[in-house]
Design a protein around this motif. Structure first.
Motif, short mmCIF file in Angstrom:
data_model
loop_
_atom_site.label_atom_id
_atom_site.label_comp_id
_atom_site.label_asym_id
_atom_site.label_seq_id
_atom_site.Cartn_x
_atom_site.Cartn_y
_atom_site.Cartn_z
N ALA A 265 0.86 -1.20 0.00
CA ALA A 265 0.00 0.00 0.00
C ALA A 265 0.89 1.24 0.00
O ALA A 265 0.80 2.11 0.87
N ALA A 266 1.76 1.33 -1.01
CA ALA A 266 2.79 2.36 -1.05
C ALA A 266 2.24 3.78 -0.98
O ALA A 266 2.87 4.68 -0.43
N ASN A 267 1.05 4.00 -1.56
CA ASN A 267 0.51 5.35 -1.59
C ASN A 267 0.18 5.89 -0.20
O ASN A 267 0.06 7.10 -0.01
N LEU A 268 0.04 4.99 0.76
CA LEU A 268 -0.19 5.42 2.14
C LEU A 268 1.09 5.86 2.83
O LEU A 268 1.07 6.71 3.71
N TRP A 269 2.20 5.28 2.44
CA TRP A 269 3.44 5.48 3.18
C TRP A 269 4.41 6.45 2.52
O TRP A 269 5.19 7.09 3.23
N ASN A 270 4.42 6.52 1.19
CA ASN A 270 5.41 7.34 0.50
C ASN A 270 5.07 8.82 0.62
O ASN A 270 3.97 9.25 0.26
N ARG A 271 6.01 9.59 1.08
CA ARG A 271 5.79 11.03 1.17
C ARG A 271 5.77 11.65 -0.22
O ARG A 271 6.49 11.22 -1.12
N ASP A 272 4.95 12.67 -0.38
CA ASP A 272 4.81 13.33 -1.68
C ASP A 272 4.49 14.80 -1.43
O ASP A 272 3.40 15.14 -0.97
N ASP A 273 5.47 15.66 -1.70
CA ASP A 273 5.31 17.09 -1.42
C ASP A 273 4.25 17.74 -2.30
O ASP A 273 3.83 18.87 -2.02
N THR A 274 3.84 17.06 -3.36
CA THR A 274 2.82 17.64 -4.25
C THR A 274 1.41 17.38 -3.73
O THR A 274 0.44 17.93 -4.27
N ARG A 275 1.29 16.56 -2.70
CA ARG A 275 -0.04 16.20 -2.18
C ARG A 275 -0.22 16.77 -0.77
O ARG A 275 0.69 16.64 0.06
N PRO A 276 -1.37 17.37 -0.49
CA PRO A 276 -1.63 17.80 0.89
C PRO A 276 -1.72 16.57 1.80
O PRO A 276 -2.39 15.59 1.46
N THR A 277 -1.03 16.62 2.92
CA THR A 277 -0.95 15.47 3.81
C THR A 277 -1.53 15.83 5.18
O THR A 277 -1.26 16.91 5.71
N PHE A 278 -2.31 14.92 5.73
CA PHE A 278 -2.97 15.14 7.01
C PHE A 278 -2.77 13.93 7.91
O PHE A 278 -2.83 12.79 7.45
N THR A 279 -2.58 14.19 9.21
CA THR A 279 -2.63 13.11 10.19
C THR A 279 -4.06 13.04 10.73
O THR A 279 -4.85 13.98 10.57
N LEU A 280 -4.38 11.94 11.39
CA LEU A 280 -5.71 11.80 12.00
C LEU A 280 -5.93 12.88 13.06
O LEU A 280 -7.01 13.47 13.15
N ALA A 281 -4.90 13.15 13.86
CA ALA A 281 -5.01 14.19 14.89
C ALA A 281 -5.28 15.55 14.26
O ALA A 281 -6.06 16.35 14.79
N GLN A 282 -4.68 15.80 13.11
CA GLN A 282 -4.88 17.08 12.43
C GLN A 282 -6.32 17.21 11.93
O GLN A 282 -6.93 18.27 12.03
N LEU A 283 -6.87 16.14 11.40
CA LEU A 283 -8.27 16.17 10.95
C LEU A 283 -9.21 16.50 12.10
O LEU A 283 -10.18 17.25 11.93
N LEU A 284 -8.90 15.97 13.27
CA LEU A 284 -9.74 16.23 14.44
C LEU A 284 -9.57 17.67 14.93
O LEU A 284 -10.55 18.37 15.18
N ARG A 285 -8.33 18.10 15.05
CA ARG A 285 -8.07 19.45 15.56
C ARG A 285 -8.66 20.53 14.65
O ARG A 285 -9.12 21.57 15.13
N GLU A 286 -8.63 20.27 13.35
CA GLU A 286 -9.12 21.26 12.38
C GLU A 286 -10.60 21.08 12.06
O GLU A 286 -11.13 21.76 11.19
N HIS A 287 -11.26 20.15 12.74
CA HIS A 287 -12.70 19.91 12.58
C HIS A 287 -13.07 19.66 11.11
O HIS A 287 -14.01 20.24 10.57
N ARG A 288 -12.34 18.78 10.47
CA ARG A 288 -12.52 18.49 9.05
C ARG A 288 -13.65 17.49 8.81
O ARG A 288 -13.98 16.67 9.67
N VAL A 289 -14.17 17.54 7.59
CA VAL A 289 -15.07 16.50 7.09
C VAL A 289 -14.26 15.70 6.07
O VAL A 289 -13.69 16.28 5.13
N ALA A 290 -14.17 14.39 6.26
CA ALA A 290 -13.32 13.59 5.40
C ALA A 290 -13.89 12.19 5.18
O ALA A 290 -14.55 11.64 6.07
#
Length: 338
Positions: A265-290
């Motif tokens: 599942a490489a797309n989950l692990w490989n870093r990519d500066d062209t893609r916005p990246t979020f952690t689960l904690a960030q989704l919660l802190r920013e009150h996101r819908v995902a």
């Protein structure tokens, strides 16, 4: 009609039923109702529920639900950029970071615990769990310059911590990638292996012990002072490398199989500066819908997750379960004072 109060919702809902009885549709109704309340309030013209500060995450595992969850958001008046869609199988769009490099020790501990829970009972024994924890911790602590050099030299295929853990667990020390990576990590930590008084097994590969002990110079770009966390992680790993090949294989084989499966599942692990990246904690802190889609990308029609070891369904379920366990941990941490 069935009414589920907001108070009852706070303790969770478990929906069960035979295939085709409307479980997903019921969840879509609940999801849609929350979307409307979050944006428009519980009554027409009322204030948004909780001031609109309400994280909402739909985790899709079986397929079919993600497109309906996205459609419900559109019906509720959400613009496309107000709903994040994470497709575990896609190399485009937002990326979900399940391994937080900013908190390597906690992230490694939580991930290994989640993986142990996700896989069938007995799949990861205590010894394997400890080895996995040390491998992932070292992988997450690896400095950027060490990873970049390893990639440039062909010792790493990507900057994924899962890929790095696979190389660390390469088994026999004749593996040049494993040896070169460990030597580079030792240099970066600015430590002296002889000072660690590692008990070297008589059957251990002496060429590795010699190469590892004699590299005291620091790679260009490495810090000039000792990195205590990295030093400890490298020291922990050096004890494995001081074992005989047979003893080491008994520690490495099972964890290596698990990491090799997840590497698919490489797309989950490989870093990519062209893609916005979020952690689960960030989704919660920013009150996101995902919408977190582990079903093979049915939300946007992309290809299924590729893999080498676990079956498609097995990998999908394992990743989804890992994400849910990590989400539970993130909720406990991020939502403590809410």
């Amino acid at each position: 009609p069935v009414h589920v109060s907001d108070f009852d919702r706070q303790s969770g809902i478990f929906v069960t039923g035979d295939p085709g009885t409307g479980k997903t549709q019921e969840l879509i109704y609940i999801w849609g109702g929350d979307l409307v309340a979050r944006k428009h309030g519980l009554a027409a013209g009322g204030p948004p529920l909780r001031g609109g500060k309400m994280a909402m995450l739909w985790v899709e595992t079986k397929g079919g639900g993600a497109p309906r969850a996205l459609a419900a958001a559109r019906r509720a008046g959400y613009a496309e950029d107000e709903v994040l869609y994470f497709d575990a199988s896609s190399s485009v769009g937002p990326r979900l970071e399940l391994l937080d490099r900013e908190r390597p020790h906690v992230s490694a501990r939580d991930f290994v615990a989640a993986l142990t829970y996700a896989l069938p009972s007995g799949s990861i024994a205590a010894a394997s769990k400890d080895t996995l924890l040390k491998a992932l911790t070292l992988a997450l602590l690896a400095p950027e310059h060490v990873i970049a050099n390893a990639i440039a030299k062909g010792h790493l295929a990507s900057d994924s911590p899962i890929e790095l853990a696979v190389v660390l667990l390469g088994g026999r020390v004749e593996n040049d990638s494993q040896k070169s990576l460990l030597v580079a990590l030792k240099r970066a930590a600015v430590i002296s292996v002889p000072a660690m008084t590692i008990p070297v097994d008589p059957e251990a590969d002496n060429d590795f012990a010699t190469a590892f002990a004699e590299t005291d110079e620091v790679l260009p770009g490495a810090p000039a002072t000792e990195d205590t966390a990295l030093s400890k992680a490298v020291g922990d790993w050096a004890f494995y490398m001081a074992m005989s090949a047979t003893a080491r294989a008994s520690k490495f084989d099972a964890p290596l199989n698990k990491m090799s499966d997840l590497r698919g599942a490489a797309n989950l692990w490989n870093r990519d500066d062209t893609r916005p990246t979020f952690t689960l904690a960030q989704l919660l802190r920013e009150h996101r819908v995902a919408v977190l889609d582990f079903s093979g990308g049915e939300g946007q029609g992309s290809a299924a997750v590729t893999h080498d070891g676990l079956s498609g369904d097995g990998l999908t379920q394992a990743l989804a379960t890992v994400s849910l366990v990590l989400l539970r941990n993130a909720i406990r941490a991020a939502c403590r004072d809410w």
